[in-house]
Design a protein around this motif. Structure first.
Motif, short mmCIF file in Angstrom:
data_model
loop_
_atom_site.label_atom_id
_atom_site.label_comp_id
_atom_site.label_asym_id
_atom_site.label_seq_id
_atom_site.Cartn_x
_atom_site.Cartn_y
_atom_site.Cartn_z
N GLU A 36 0.84 -1.20 0.00
CA GLU A 36 0.00 0.00 0.00
C GLU A 36 0.87 1.25 0.00
OE1 GLU A 36 -2.54 -0.30 3.37
OE2 GLU A 36 -3.67 -2.02 2.60
N GLY A 37 0.30 2.35 -0.44
CA GLY A 37 1.01 3.62 -0.42
C GLY A 37 2.18 3.63 -1.40
N GLU A 38 3.20 4.42 -1.07
CA GLU A 38 4.37 4.56 -1.93
C GLU A 38 5.60 4.00 -1.22
OE1 GLU A 38 4.82 8.16 -4.75
OE2 GLU A 38 4.20 8.98 -2.83
N PRO A 39 6.55 3.45 -1.98
CA PRO A 39 7.82 3.06 -1.36
C PRO A 39 8.62 4.29 -0.96
CG PRO A 39 7.92 2.77 -3.74
CD PRO A 39 6.49 3.12 -3.41
N SER A 40 9.52 4.10 -0.01
CA SER A 40 10.37 5.18 0.48
C SER A 40 11.83 4.88 0.16
CB SER A 40 10.21 5.35 2.00
OG SER A 40 8.88 5.65 2.34
N LEU A 41 12.65 5.90 0.21
CA LEU A 41 14.08 5.74 0.07
C LEU A 41 14.78 6.94 0.69
CD1 LEU A 41 15.09 6.52 -3.64
CD2 LEU A 41 12.83 6.97 -2.72
N ARG A 42 16.04 6.75 1.04
CA ARG A 42 16.82 7.83 1.65
C ARG A 42 17.81 8.38 0.63
NH1 ARG A 42 16.71 8.88 6.75
NH2 ARG A 42 18.92 9.41 6.94
N ALA A 43 17.98 9.71 0.66
CA ALA A 43 18.86 10.36 -0.30
C ALA A 43 19.33 11.69 0.27
CB ALA A 43 18.14 10.58 -1.63
N MET A 44 20.36 12.23 -0.37
CA MET A 44 20.90 13.51 0.08
C MET A 44 20.03 14.66 -0.41
SD MET A 44 23.41 12.39 1.80
CE MET A 44 23.97 14.02 2.31
N ASP A 45 19.86 15.65 0.46
CA ASP A 45 19.16 16.89 0.13
C ASP A 45 20.20 18.01 0.11
OD1 ASP A 45 17.62 19.14 -0.08
OD2 ASP A 45 16.48 18.83 1.76
N PRO A 46 20.52 18.58 -1.07
CA PRO A 46 21.57 19.59 -1.14
C PRO A 46 21.14 20.99 -0.72
CG PRO A 46 20.66 19.26 -3.31
CD PRO A 46 19.95 18.28 -2.39
N GLU A 47 19.85 21.21 -0.59
CA GLU A 47 19.38 22.58 -0.35
C GLU A 47 19.88 23.19 0.95
OE1 GLU A 47 15.56 23.86 -1.95
OE2 GLU A 47 15.09 21.76 -2.32
N PRO A 48 20.01 22.42 2.06
CA PRO A 48 20.54 23.05 3.28
C PRO A 48 21.93 23.63 3.12
CG PRO A 48 19.45 20.98 3.82
CD PRO A 48 19.52 21.06 2.33
N ALA A 79 29.12 13.36 -0.71
CA ALA A 79 27.74 13.34 -0.20
C ALA A 79 27.31 14.78 0.04
CB ALA A 79 27.65 12.53 1.08
N GLY A 80 27.34 15.56 -1.03
CA GLY A 80 26.98 16.97 -0.96
C GLY A 80 28.20 17.84 -1.18
N LEU A 81 28.22 18.57 -2.30
CA LEU A 81 29.36 19.41 -2.62
C LEU A 81 28.85 20.70 -3.25
CD1 LEU A 81 32.66 18.19 -4.24
CD2 LEU A 81 31.64 20.35 -4.92
N SER A 82 29.31 21.82 -2.72
CA SER A 82 28.85 23.10 -3.25
C SER A 82 30.03 24.05 -3.41
CB SER A 82 27.81 23.75 -2.33
OG SER A 82 28.37 24.05 -1.06
N MET A 83 29.88 25.00 -4.33
CA MET A 83 30.84 26.09 -4.49
C MET A 83 30.06 27.39 -4.47
SD MET A 83 33.59 26.97 -7.52
CE MET A 83 34.67 25.59 -7.10
N VAL A 84 30.42 28.24 -3.54
CA VAL A 84 29.80 29.56 -3.41
C VAL A 84 30.87 30.60 -3.68
CG1 VAL A 84 28.63 31.17 -1.87
CG2 VAL A 84 28.10 28.72 -1.75
N ILE A 85 30.63 31.45 -4.66
CA ILE A 85 31.59 32.48 -5.04
C ILE A 85 31.05 33.84 -4.60
CG2 ILE A 85 32.79 33.60 -6.95
CD1 ILE A 85 32.68 30.99 -8.45
N VAL A 86 31.75 34.45 -3.68
CA VAL A 86 31.33 35.75 -3.14
C VAL A 86 32.02 36.86 -3.93
CG1 VAL A 86 31.24 37.22 -1.10
CG2 VAL A 86 31.07 34.73 -0.86
#
Length: 299
Positions: free
Chosen positions: A93-105, A132-139
């Motif tokens: 029933e319902g939907e299956p679940s899974l775990r994954a990275m959220d990059p927005e934080p 497991a999450g990589l960002s580049m912020v250029i100020v």
């Protein structure tokens, strides 16, 4: 018709129910599971086999060709809905679940989204180099010189912000962000569609006719990140395969399908032969000591 009752011991109880329905009673909860058609059996079996393929150990370095092939499998499982269909056909029933990275934080508190050069979700991967999450912020220089106006604490927080692993329902997962470039957030389903349909998964198509494809081309085709020899978008597809195949719900589905519809001829060191359309099977061993034997009575 039989029902199985699990409450510390296994015993079989006959039930007077319609022949097309099998009832399973487990831990006090009853659910019905209709007998599947031949087409449905093919579908759940193919889905289970595909999930096993995606979860298989990888001995050598993953190539771009590997990822393109994986993208076509994921397209069918996720975008065409085969995984959800198999999930329901097997009585869930319902939907299956899974775990994954959220990059927005990682970039949520960046004062100006135009400073976000990129943020990739990443995650589990069979490749040796991974993230497991990589960002580049250029100020901008002018902002950097005046950073005291923000306060040193805010800038420290900006530097140490990281992604978060979270649990998604399948629909939410497909619609979740895996890449952000400036204010552009790319959904997992759009990235998968792009790699499978434009970059050589199912099709190699240099046309960018839709507004979505034009935007993705501008954002993804120029190349900003290489991980273990794979462009950043390819690595995201690879992590999507790992997110799905190693999820508890996917593994449970594979086990249920294989138990209900076991394959009798998976032995890799045998050749099976059959006489006629419905005759008995025989097999030949390809081991060090060749031998012959009787195979399954039917397949």
């Amino acid at each position: 018709m039989l029902a199985t009752w699990n409450s510390g011991e296994s015993r079989t109880i006959p039930l007077a129910v319609p022949s097309q329905v099998v009832y399973y009673i487990a831990m006090g909860k009853q659910s019905s599971q209709p007998e599947l058609t031949e087409h449905d059996i093919d579908l759940v079996t193919v889905v289970a086999e595909d999930l096993r393929f995606l979860a298989r150990p990888v001995q050598d370095q993953v190539t771009r060709t590997d990822v393109r092939l994986i993208a076509t499998v994921l397209r069918r499982l996720l975008l065409h809905g085969d995984y959800s269909t198999a999930w329901r056909l097997m009585g869930n029933e319902g939907e299956p679940s899974l775990r994954a990275m959220d990059p927005e934080p990682m970039v949520r508190d960046v004062p100006d989204p135009m400073w976000i050069h990129y943020a990739y979700a990443g995650g589990s991967s069979p490749s040796r180099a991974r993230h497991a999450g990589l960002s580049m912020v250029i100020v901008p220089a002018a902002e950097h010189k005046g950073r005291e106006a923000f306060g040193s604490t805010a800038w420290d927080d900006l530097r140490i912000r990281h992604s978060v692993r979270r649990t998604y329902k399948l629909t939410a997962y497909k619609r979740s962000t895996c890449i952000q470039i400036a204010s552009n957030k790319i959904k997992r389903q759009d990235l998968l569609h792009y790699v499978a349909n434009k970059l050589g998964g199912a099709h190699l198509d240099r046309r960018r006719l839709s507004e979505r494809d034009q935007t993705l081309s501008i954002l993804l085709d120029r190349g900003q990140l290489i991980v273990a020899g794979l462009p950043g978008p390819y690595f995201e597809v690879l992590t999507m395969a790992a997110d799905l195949a190693h999820s508890t719900d996917a593994q449970n589905l594979v086990e249920a399908v294989m138990q209900r519809y076991p394959s009798e001829m998976d032995e890799p060191d045998r050749i099976y032969l059959r006489e006629g359309l419905d005759g008995p099977w025989t097999w030949m061993s390809l081991g060090d000591e060749p031998a012959t034997g009787r195979g399954p009575s039917s397949h």
